[in-house]
Design a protein around this motif. Structure first.
Motif, PDB file in Angstrom:
ATOM      1  N   ASN A   1       0.677   5.537   1.053  1.00 58.52           N
ATOM      2  CA  ASN A   1      -0.478   5.833   0.225  1.00 58.52           C
ATOM      3  C   ASN A   1      -0.065   5.996  -1.225  1.00 58.52           C
TER       4      ASN A   1
ATOM      5  N   THR B   1      -5.555   9.895  10.473  1.00 60.60           N
ATOM      6  CA  THR B   1      -5.984  10.145   9.101  1.00 60.60           C
ATOM      7  C   THR B   1      -4.765  10.517   8.289  1.00 60.60           C
ATOM      8  N   ILE B   2      -4.889  10.524   6.964  1.00 61.74           N
ATOM      9  CA  ILE B   2      -3.751  10.821   6.100  1.00 61.74           C
ATOM     10  C   ILE B   2      -3.220  12.237   6.353  1.00 61.74           C
ATOM     11  N   ASP B   3      -4.098  13.162   6.745  1.00 62.18           N
ATOM     12  CA  ASP B   3      -3.680  14.535   7.018  1.00 62.18           C
ATOM     13  C   ASP B   3      -2.850  14.642   8.291  1.00 62.18           C
TER      14      ASP B   3
ATOM     15  N   ASN C   1      -6.761  12.194  -6.137  1.00 64.36           N
ATOM     16  CA  ASN C   1      -7.379  11.647  -4.924  1.00 64.36           C
ATOM     17  C   ASN C   1      -6.507  10.523  -4.381  1.00 64.36           C
ATOM     18  N   VAL C   2      -6.397  10.482  -3.056  1.00 67.05           N
ATOM     19  CA  VAL C   2      -5.582   9.445  -2.404  1.00 67.05           C
ATOM     20  C   VAL C   2      -6.432   8.195  -2.223  1.00 67.05           C
TER      21      VAL C   2
ATOM     22  N   PHE D   1      -6.265   5.929   0.275  1.00 68.46           N
ATOM     23  CA  PHE D   1      -6.637   5.629   1.655  1.00 68.46           C
ATOM     24  C   PHE D   1      -6.705   6.911   2.476  1.00 68.46           C
ATOM     25  N   LYS D   2      -7.776   7.045   3.232  1.00 69.60           N
ATOM     26  CA  LYS D   2      -7.990   8.238   4.052  1.00 69.60           C
ATOM     27  C   LYS D   2      -7.373   8.087   5.434  1.00 69.60           C
ATOM     28  N   LYS D   3      -7.117   6.832   5.866  1.00 70.02           N
ATOM     29  CA  LYS D   3      -6.539   6.592   7.185  1.00 70.02           C
ATOM     30  C   LYS D   3      -5.257   5.772   7.054  1.00 70.02           C
ATOM     31  N   SER D   4      -4.665   5.454   8.213  1.00 73.23           N
ATOM     32  CA  SER D   4      -3.389   4.737   8.268  1.00 73.23           C
ATOM     33  C   SER D   4      -3.398   3.489   7.396  1.00 73.23           C
TER      34      SER D   4
ATOM     35  N   ASP E   1      -4.357  -2.077   5.971  1.00 73.27           N
ATOM     36  CA  ASP E   1      -5.062  -0.804   6.113  1.00 73.27           C
ATOM     37  C   ASP E   1      -5.959  -0.752   7.342  1.00 73.27           C
TER      38      ASP E   1
ATOM     39  N   ALA F   1      -1.480   8.421  -4.560  1.00 74.21           N
ATOM     40  CA  ALA F   1      -2.397   9.468  -5.013  1.00 74.21           C
ATOM     41  C   ALA F   1      -2.642   9.279  -6.506  1.00 74.21           C
TER      42      ALA F   1
END
Length: 266
Positions: free
Chosen positions: A130, A58-60, A142-143, A145-148, A180, A132
């Motif tokens: 990504n 995930t982006i985190d 808000n970004v 994409f939430k994943k790679s 993505d 934002a």
């Protein structure tokens, strides 16, 4: 002797200019290999995995760093570029924000302006993970994409005024070319996967995939007379999540006046 000396100097100068020109051409080719233009004649990209990211994060969970703020032609909407941290020998964000212009139109306020397409500028990505979106009115971020993900090209409304046949043109949307998904199941997202193409509205509340899942976007061509974008994409015929030269090329048409759908024309 003086004539001979002048000729020697002349030919030596020509050789130096030739060597400098070759060197510059080589540098351009190296840069082009890292960020291939959508509008160029090149179909296939290098299958290097230097520009890649683990496919299940995930982006985190990704190690990222912000770089520059993209100023769009929509004053309330800005984008922050987010790059991979510690990206090998290449600094995160290197060559970001570079714009290559292919079409020249008469600016209706500030003289002649050149944009990638009328009213559209482009950001080329290398290790760009990504974007934002920041809304100046609401203060919300808000970004996309939430994943790679690896963003290849980001098309956004140009700040400078533009026109087509002396008629002002302003865009209120974004287009996005991106890897993505780990489509070939090799556990990384890279240029070996299928590249997708999205439409986003001004506030980034809607993200619409314009080219079907089983295609890999290869290049594009702008149609001046109809203000349309033709997208060339290879069909993943064997459904292995990768693209091969032997697989068929299809063509889709997007109306840039209302780019919410793509019609297959070939």
């Amino acid at each position: 002797m003086k004539i001979f000396h002048k000729k020697t100097v002349f030919f030596a100068s020509l050789i130096c200019l030739f060597l400098i020109s070759c060197n510059r051409h080589s540098e351009f080719k190296d840069k082009e290999q890292l960020s291939v233009s959508d509008s160029g004649p090149v179909e296939e990209e290098s299958d290097s995995t230097a520009n890649s990211i683990a496919g299940n994060l995930t982006i985190d969970q990704l190690s990222t760093t912000p770089n520059a703020v993209i100023l769009t032609g929509l004053p309330d909407h800005r984008f922050l570029t987010i790059y991979k941290s510690k990206a090998g020998n290449k600094k995160a964000g290197e060559s970001s924000g570079s714009r290559e212009y292919y079409y020249s139109y008469d600016g209706y306020e500030s003289g002649s302006e050149e944009h990638f397409m009328p009213g559209i500028d482009i950001l080329y990505g290398f290790n760009l993970l990504n974007l934002a979106h920041y809304d100046m009115k609401t203060g919300k971020t808000n970004v996309l994409f939430k994943k790679s993900a690896l963003i290849k090209n980001f098309y956004y409304p140009s700040i400078e005024p533009d026109s087509i046949n002396k008629i002002p043109v302003r865009r209120n949307y974004y287009l996005l070319s991106v890897y993505d998904e780990d489509t070939n199941k090799d556990k990384v997202v890279s240029r070996k996967d299928l590249r997708k193409f999205y439409y986003l509205d001004a506030g980034c509340t809607t993200k619409t995939q314009l080219i079907p899942d089983n295609y890999c976007v290869m290049r594009s061509q702008y149609d001046t007379g109809n203000d349309a974008l033709f997208i060339y994409a290879r069909y993943d015929q064997d459904k292995n999540g990768a693209v091969e030269k032997k697989e068929p090329m299809h063509v889709f048409c997007i109306d840039l006046k209302n780019p919410v759908t793509a019609r297959r024309v070939y």
